[in-house]
Design a protein around this motif. Structure first.
Motif, short mmCIF file in Angstrom:
data_model
loop_
_atom_site.label_atom_id
_atom_site.label_comp_id
_atom_site.label_asym_id
_atom_site.label_seq_id
_atom_site.Cartn_x
_atom_site.Cartn_y
_atom_site.Cartn_z
N ALA A 31 0.84 -1.21 0.00
CA ALA A 31 0.00 0.00 0.00
C ALA A 31 0.87 1.25 0.00
CB ALA A 31 -0.91 -0.01 1.23
N ALA A 32 2.02 1.18 0.67
CA ALA A 32 2.91 2.34 0.77
C ALA A 32 3.56 2.69 -0.56
CB ALA A 32 3.98 2.08 1.83
N ILE A 33 3.67 1.74 -1.46
CA ILE A 33 4.34 2.01 -2.75
C ILE A 33 3.36 1.95 -3.93
CG2 ILE A 33 6.61 1.19 -1.99
CD1 ILE A 33 6.00 -1.47 -3.42
N LYS A 34 2.07 1.98 -3.66
CA LYS A 34 1.09 1.85 -4.73
C LYS A 34 1.25 2.95 -5.79
CE LYS A 34 -3.80 1.23 -5.81
NZ LYS A 34 -5.17 1.04 -5.29
N THR A 35 1.46 4.19 -5.36
CA THR A 35 1.63 5.29 -6.32
C THR A 35 2.87 5.06 -7.17
OG1 THR A 35 0.55 6.86 -4.84
CG2 THR A 35 1.93 7.77 -6.58
N LEU A 51 11.40 -1.72 -24.27
CA LEU A 51 11.49 -2.01 -22.84
C LEU A 51 12.92 -2.16 -22.34
CD1 LEU A 51 8.46 -4.45 -22.56
CD2 LEU A 51 8.65 -2.19 -21.50
N ASN A 52 13.87 -2.34 -23.25
CA ASN A 52 15.26 -2.40 -22.84
C ASN A 52 15.74 -1.07 -22.27
OD1 ASN A 52 14.88 -1.75 -25.75
ND2 ASN A 52 17.07 -1.26 -25.66
N GLU A 53 14.97 0.01 -22.52
CA GLU A 53 15.35 1.33 -22.03
C GLU A 53 14.80 1.62 -20.63
OE1 GLU A 53 14.39 4.37 -24.85
OE2 GLU A 53 15.15 3.24 -26.56
N VAL A 54 13.94 0.73 -20.13
CA VAL A 54 13.39 0.92 -18.79
C VAL A 54 14.49 0.59 -17.77
CG1 VAL A 54 11.69 0.16 -17.10
CG2 VAL A 54 11.05 0.39 -19.52
N GLU A 55 14.74 1.51 -16.87
CA GLU A 55 15.79 1.31 -15.87
C GLU A 55 15.22 0.80 -14.55
OE1 GLU A 55 17.91 4.96 -15.48
OE2 GLU A 55 18.69 4.93 -17.54
N ALA A 56 16.01 0.00 -13.87
CA ALA A 56 15.61 -0.52 -12.56
C ALA A 56 15.63 0.62 -11.54
CB ALA A 56 16.55 -1.64 -12.13
N ILE A 57 14.80 0.49 -10.53
CA ILE A 57 14.74 1.51 -9.47
C ILE A 57 15.12 0.88 -8.13
CG2 ILE A 57 13.00 2.90 -10.64
CD1 ILE A 57 10.90 1.63 -8.79
N SER A 58 15.41 1.73 -7.17
CA SER A 58 15.78 1.26 -5.85
C SER A 58 14.53 1.08 -4.99
CB SER A 58 16.73 2.26 -5.19
OG SER A 58 17.06 1.86 -3.88
N LEU A 59 14.41 -0.07 -4.35
CA LEU A 59 13.29 -0.37 -3.47
C LEU A 59 13.82 -0.88 -2.14
CD1 LEU A 59 11.05 -2.29 -6.04
CD2 LEU A 59 10.45 -0.09 -5.00
N SER A 118 13.96 -10.38 -10.61
CA SER A 118 15.01 -10.01 -9.65
C SER A 118 15.40 -8.54 -9.73
CB SER A 118 16.25 -10.88 -9.88
OG SER A 118 16.77 -10.67 -11.19
N ARG A 119 15.25 -7.96 -10.91
CA ARG A 119 15.63 -6.54 -11.09
C ARG A 119 14.43 -5.61 -11.13
NH1 ARG A 119 20.39 -5.49 -13.81
NH2 ARG A 119 19.82 -3.29 -13.51
N PHE A 120 13.27 -6.15 -11.50
CA PHE A 120 12.07 -5.33 -11.65
C PHE A 120 10.88 -5.97 -10.91
CE2 PHE A 120 14.78 -4.65 -15.32
CZ PHE A 120 14.78 -3.26 -15.49
N PRO A 121 10.97 -6.12 -9.59
CA PRO A 121 9.91 -6.80 -8.83
C PRO A 121 8.55 -6.10 -8.91
CG PRO A 121 11.42 -5.68 -7.34
CD PRO A 121 12.05 -5.65 -8.70
N GLU A 122 8.55 -4.79 -9.22
CA GLU A 122 7.29 -4.07 -9.32
C GLU A 122 6.41 -4.58 -10.45
OE1 GLU A 122 10.40 -1.38 -11.41
OE2 GLU A 122 10.30 -2.94 -9.87
#
Length: 296
Positions: A31-35, A51-59, A118-122
């Motif tokens: 719920a805290a990361i829904k936005t 999609l190769n241009e989509v970068e991973a983010i820190s979580l 592993s890199r894009f769990p969202e």
């Protein structure tokens, strides 16, 4: 290689339905990361052709584990997504058995995250990121990312059009039939997408996969020809056989189906095939050159 249509309505809502089924600490973390996750879904849709241009983010570790748990822990909402995607694929393939979304030859048996879990769990349960694939392709791709260049085609979003992307060449040496596959020379270097086609073809070793399938198929056509028509096969009879074989290939197989490419090669090399079949009336059925330890 062919495009598939993505037919899941409102994929964001479907993904959040999975997330909302969680309880306790995981539910609060999600719920805290829904936005944030909503923004990432929008980014995925925006970059769906690259999609190769989509970068991973820190979580945070808690957020990452909660997102991964959405996929690893079975829920009715996730099961419904997978079942609906399978039904959609069955509708699109029609009378053809389902095929892996990467090689489009072998039977699918598992799900792959196009952008690695592993890199894009969202994107763990975001339907556009899930592809129904075979175990061979799934293992080969693993958690590889495409930071430098696009290496894997996305069957839903990389529009391949109706052009010929792959060709086959048939040659004959003594009593041995050889066939080879490669990306069409006319597409090499034309655009980033065409470059991705070449990368995809090489990465998943489609050249040898098509070759293995084509050898068996060629044998099933050439053996009867040589047994019953050797020394007396006319050009007209040959073309009729080719047309019959072509009519057996479902229209929705796509222009770049390995079997259709093989038939096209037999049509292109008609004179050589007929000459080969007629050259040795009493010869046994033709052998096929072995490759990589795979032989008849």
């Amino acid at each position: 290689m062919k495009n598939l249509s993505f037919r899941i309505v409102d994929p964001k809502t479907r993904a959040f339905a999975v997330m909302s089924s969680k309880t306790g600490v995981r539910k609060r973390s999600l719920a805290a990361i829904k936005t944030l996750v909503t923004d990432r879904f929008d980014e995925f849709q925006l970059f769906r052709g690259r999609l190769n241009e989509v970068e991973a983010i820190s979580l945070t570790e808690d957020s990452k584990k909660a997102l991964e748990h959405c996929y690893s822990s079975p829920t009715e909402a996730l099961k419904a997504i997978k079942e609906e995607m399978k039904r959609s694929l069955k509708e699109q393939y029609g009378q053809i058995a389902l095929r892996c979304s990467y090689c489009q030859v072998r039977d699918p048996s598992c799900w792959d995250h196009y952008l690695p879990l592993s890199r894009f769990p969202e994107f763990s349960v975001f339907p556009p990121n899930l592809l129904y694939v075979c175990s061979v392709c799934n293992t080969k791709k693993g958690d590889l990312v495409q930071e430098d260049k696009k290496r894997f085609l996305h069957a839903y979003f990389d529009n391949l059009g109706d052009s010929s992307l792959v060709i086959a060449v048939i040659s004959f040496h003594s009593n041995v039939v050889e066939i080879s596959f490669d990306t069409h020379p006319d597409i090499q270097g034309l655009s980033p997408l065409h470059a991705a086609v070449c990368e995809h073809f090489e990465f998943f070793d489609l050249k040898n996969l098509y070759l293995r399938k084509a050898k068996e198929y060629l044998s099933s056509i050439l053996q009867p020809m040589q047994k019953y028509k050797s020394g007396n096969l006319s050009y007209r009879e040959y073309l009729r056989i080719i047309e019959v074989e072509k009519s057996r290939i479902p229209v929705n197989s796509g222009k770049n189906d390995w079997k259709l490419i093989t038939i096209d090669a037999m049509e292109t090399h008609a004179s050589e095939v007929i000459r080969f079949v007629n050259s040795c009336p009493m010869a046994p059925a033709p052998s096929l050159a072995p490759i990589d330890g795979w032989e008849y």
